[in-house]
Design an enzyme around this catalytic site. Structure first.
Site, PDB file in Angstrom:
ATOM      1  N   GLY A 170     -48.481 -91.918  83.156  1.00 46.65           N
ATOM      2  CA  GLY A 170     -49.559 -91.459  84.030  1.00 46.65           C
ATOM      3  C   GLY A 170     -50.953 -91.398  83.438  1.00 46.65           C
ATOM      4  O   GLY A 170     -51.761 -90.565  83.858  1.00 46.65           O
TER       5      GLY A 170
ATOM      6  N   ASN B 221     -53.215 -93.649  83.942  1.00 48.67           N
ATOM      7  CA  ASN B 221     -54.112 -94.066  85.025  1.00 48.67           C
ATOM      8  C   ASN B 221     -54.281 -92.951  86.055  1.00 48.67           C
ATOM      9  O   ASN B 221     -55.386 -92.723  86.549  1.00 48.67           O
ATOM     10  CB  ASN B 221     -53.611 -95.364  85.666  1.00 48.67           C
ATOM     11  CG  ASN B 221     -53.961 -96.567  84.810  1.00 48.67           C
ATOM     12  OD1 ASN B 221     -55.130 -96.881  84.618  1.00 48.67           O
ATOM     13  ND2 ASN B 221     -52.947 -97.215  84.250  1.00 48.67           N
TER      14      ASN B 221
ATOM     15  N   LYS C 240     -33.023 -98.839 100.218  1.00 48.86           N
ATOM     16  CA  LYS C 240     -34.403 -98.835  99.736  1.00 48.86           C
ATOM     17  C   LYS C 240     -35.356 -98.489 100.881  1.00 48.86           C
ATOM     18  O   LYS C 240     -36.347 -97.788 100.693  1.00 48.86           O
ATOM     19  CB  LYS C 240     -34.686-100.230  99.189  1.00 48.86           C
ATOM     20  CG  LYS C 240     -36.073-100.467  98.706  1.00 48.86           C
ATOM     21  CD  LYS C 240     -36.173-101.905  98.180  1.00 48.86           C
ATOM     22  CE  LYS C 240     -37.605-102.360  98.052  1.00 48.86           C
ATOM     23  NZ  LYS C 240     -38.451-101.460  97.294  1.00 48.86           N
TER      24      LYS C 240
ATOM     25  N   MET D 251     -42.826 -98.203  89.252  1.00 53.71           N
ATOM     26  CA  MET D 251     -41.965 -99.314  88.822  1.00 53.71           C
ATOM     27  C   MET D 251     -41.081 -99.890  89.928  1.00 53.71           C
ATOM     28  O   MET D 251     -40.104-100.573  89.637  1.00 53.71           O
ATOM     29  CB  MET D 251     -41.113 -98.877  87.619  1.00 53.71           C
ATOM     30  CG  MET D 251     -41.932 -98.535  86.380  1.00 53.71           C
ATOM     31  SD  MET D 251     -43.152 -99.790  85.940  1.00 53.71           S
ATOM     32  CE  MET D 251     -42.056-101.072  85.329  1.00 53.71           C
ATOM     33  N   ARG D 252     -41.420 -99.610  91.179  1.00 55.87           N
ATOM     34  CA  ARG D 252     -40.639-100.190  92.272  1.00 55.87           C
ATOM     35  C   ARG D 252     -41.526-101.052  93.141  1.00 55.87           C
ATOM     36  O   ARG D 252     -42.721-100.785  93.255  1.00 55.87           O
ATOM     37  CB  ARG D 252     -40.063 -99.085  93.161  1.00 55.87           C
ATOM     38  CG  ARG D 252     -38.915 -98.413  92.525  1.00 55.87           C
ATOM     39  CD  ARG D 252     -38.548 -97.135  93.245  1.00 55.87           C
ATOM     40  NE  ARG D 252     -37.641 -96.439  92.383  1.00 55.87           N
ATOM     41  CZ  ARG D 252     -36.327 -96.598  92.403  1.00 55.87           C
ATOM     42  NH1 ARG D 252     -35.759 -97.383  93.291  1.00 55.87           N
ATOM     43  NH2 ARG D 252     -35.568 -95.957  91.534  1.00 55.87           N
TER      44      ARG D 252
ATOM     45  N   ASN E 207     -53.150-101.297  93.441  1.00 55.14           N
ATOM     46  CA  ASN E 207     -52.322-101.297  92.233  1.00 55.14           C
ATOM     47  C   ASN E 207     -53.199-101.711  91.058  1.00 55.14           C
ATOM     48  O   ASN E 207     -54.188-102.420  91.236  1.00 55.14           O
ATOM     49  CB  ASN E 207     -51.174-102.293  92.402  1.00 55.14           C
ATOM     50  CG  ASN E 207     -50.269-102.351  91.190  1.00 55.14           C
ATOM     51  OD1 ASN E 207     -49.942-101.314  90.594  1.00 55.14           O
ATOM     52  ND2 ASN E 207     -49.854-103.547  90.798  1.00 55.14           N
TER      53      ASN E 207
ATOM     54  N   HIS F 219     -52.806-103.707  87.379  1.00 59.01           N
ATOM     55  CA  HIS F 219     -51.867-104.573  86.654  1.00 59.01           C
ATOM     56  C   HIS F 219     -52.474-104.949  85.307  1.00 59.01           C
ATOM     57  O   HIS F 219     -53.646-105.320  85.239  1.00 59.01           O
ATOM     58  CB  HIS F 219     -51.588-105.827  87.497  1.00 59.01           C
ATOM     59  CG  HIS F 219     -50.593-106.720  86.857  1.00 59.01           C
ATOM     60  ND1 HIS F 219     -49.243-106.424  86.845  1.00 59.01           N
ATOM     61  CD2 HIS F 219     -50.728-107.883  86.173  1.00 59.01           C
ATOM     62  CE1 HIS F 219     -48.604-107.372  86.184  1.00 59.01           C
ATOM     63  NE2 HIS F 219     -49.472-108.274  85.767  1.00 59.01           N
TER      64      HIS F 219
HETATM   65  C1  GRF Z   1     -50.232 -99.692  83.142  1.00 54.72           C
HETATM   66  O1  GRF Z   1     -50.300-100.628  82.112  1.00 54.72           O
HETATM   67  C2  GRF Z   1     -50.406-100.341  84.491  1.00 54.72           C
HETATM   68  O2  GRF Z   1     -51.268-101.437  84.458  1.00 54.72           O
HETATM   69  C3  GRF Z   1     -49.011-100.796  84.807  1.00 54.72           C
HETATM   70  O3  GRF Z   1     -48.188 -99.778  84.326  1.00 54.72           O
HETATM   71  C4  GRF Z   1     -48.833 -99.077  83.269  1.00 54.72           C
HETATM   72  C5  GRF Z   1     -48.888 -97.634  83.662  1.00 54.72           C
HETATM   73  O4  GRF Z   1     -49.431 -96.816  82.673  1.00 54.72           O
HETATM   74  N1  GRF Z   1     -48.877-101.054  86.228  1.00 54.72           N
HETATM   75  P1  GRF Z   1     -49.732 -95.291  82.987  1.00 54.72           P
HETATM   76  O5  GRF Z   1     -48.417 -94.677  83.477  1.00 54.72           O
HETATM   77  O6  GRF Z   1     -50.806 -95.231  84.021  1.00 54.72           O
HETATM   78  O7  GRF Z   1     -50.146 -94.697  81.675  1.00 54.72           O
END
Ligand code: GRF
Length: 202
Positions: A12, A14, A66, A91-92, A108, A110
């Protein structure tokens, strides 16, 4: 007050960058209203609680399909009246139900310069391919995997001795700056989607 819902499965950082930007008013007139995780041990849930944000674990094993699991996610996001949904290390893959319930209101982040290296282990993919530059991308979520219209990108240099973790850390620093900026632009109504292109009114 605009309401942000966040879906996160892991550590987390981000999410934290969004919370911090709301608290220090870089993102104005907004709040993180709810954080949802499919992982009860996600550090993201702890971070939310620390900031008194509702932190909700939705247990995927409790649903037959799902789609039913995703219906519950939509229900919670709607209960909290979310104007914007952020995937932050979630992650889904979202089923079309979620994507359509919040059409062009889901973003999102990436850790690669899309359309290169979509999916998991993007930093490792980039290193194995031998690119000299990678980076991160914030995009709107459509029904594909990492395929939606691109909002912002930031390039990051790949160094000769990089391991996936070293490169991931360098990219992550940029992610944590880029995501709040994309959120701010969205909430200020500065993003306009035209086909694949996102026009930004700076
Ligand atoms: C990040 O690298 C993001 O780009 C990817 O998953 C990771 C998540 O990191 N989708 P965090 O949980 O936000 O630290």
């Amino acid at each position: 007050m605009k309401k942000i819902g966040v879906l996160a499965s892991g550590r987390g950082t981000n999410l934290q960058s969004i919370i911090d930007s709301v608290e220090n008013k870089e993102i104005e007139n907004a709040e993180v209203s709810v954080v949802i995780s499919d992982n009860k041990d996600a550090l993201a849930l702890k971070r939310a609680k620390k900031h008194e944000i509702p932190a909700i674990f939705i247990d995927p094993t409790k649903f037959r399909t799902k789609e039913e699991f995703d219906e519950e996610i939509v229900r919670v996001l709607k209960e909290y009246n979310c104007d914007l949904v952020l995937l932050a290390g979630y992650m889904r893959i979202l089923s079309p139900k979620v994507v359509n319930a919040f059409k062009w209101k889901i973003m999102n982040i990436h850790p690669a310069l899309l359309p290169s290296f979509p999916g998991v282990n993007a930093q490792k993919q980039a290193l194995e391919y031998g690119v000299k530059v990678s980076g991160c991308t914030v995009h709107f979520v459509d029904e594909g995997v990492d395929t939606g219209p691109i909002i912002l990108q930031k390039a990051v240099t790949v160094e000769v001795n990089d391991t996936p973790n070293v490169l991931a850390d360098r990219i992550l620093k940029e992610e944590n700056r880029l995501y709040p900026l994309a959120v701010k632009l969205f909430l200020e109504g500065r993003l306009e989607i035209e086909g694949r292109k996102v026009k930004i009114r700076w």
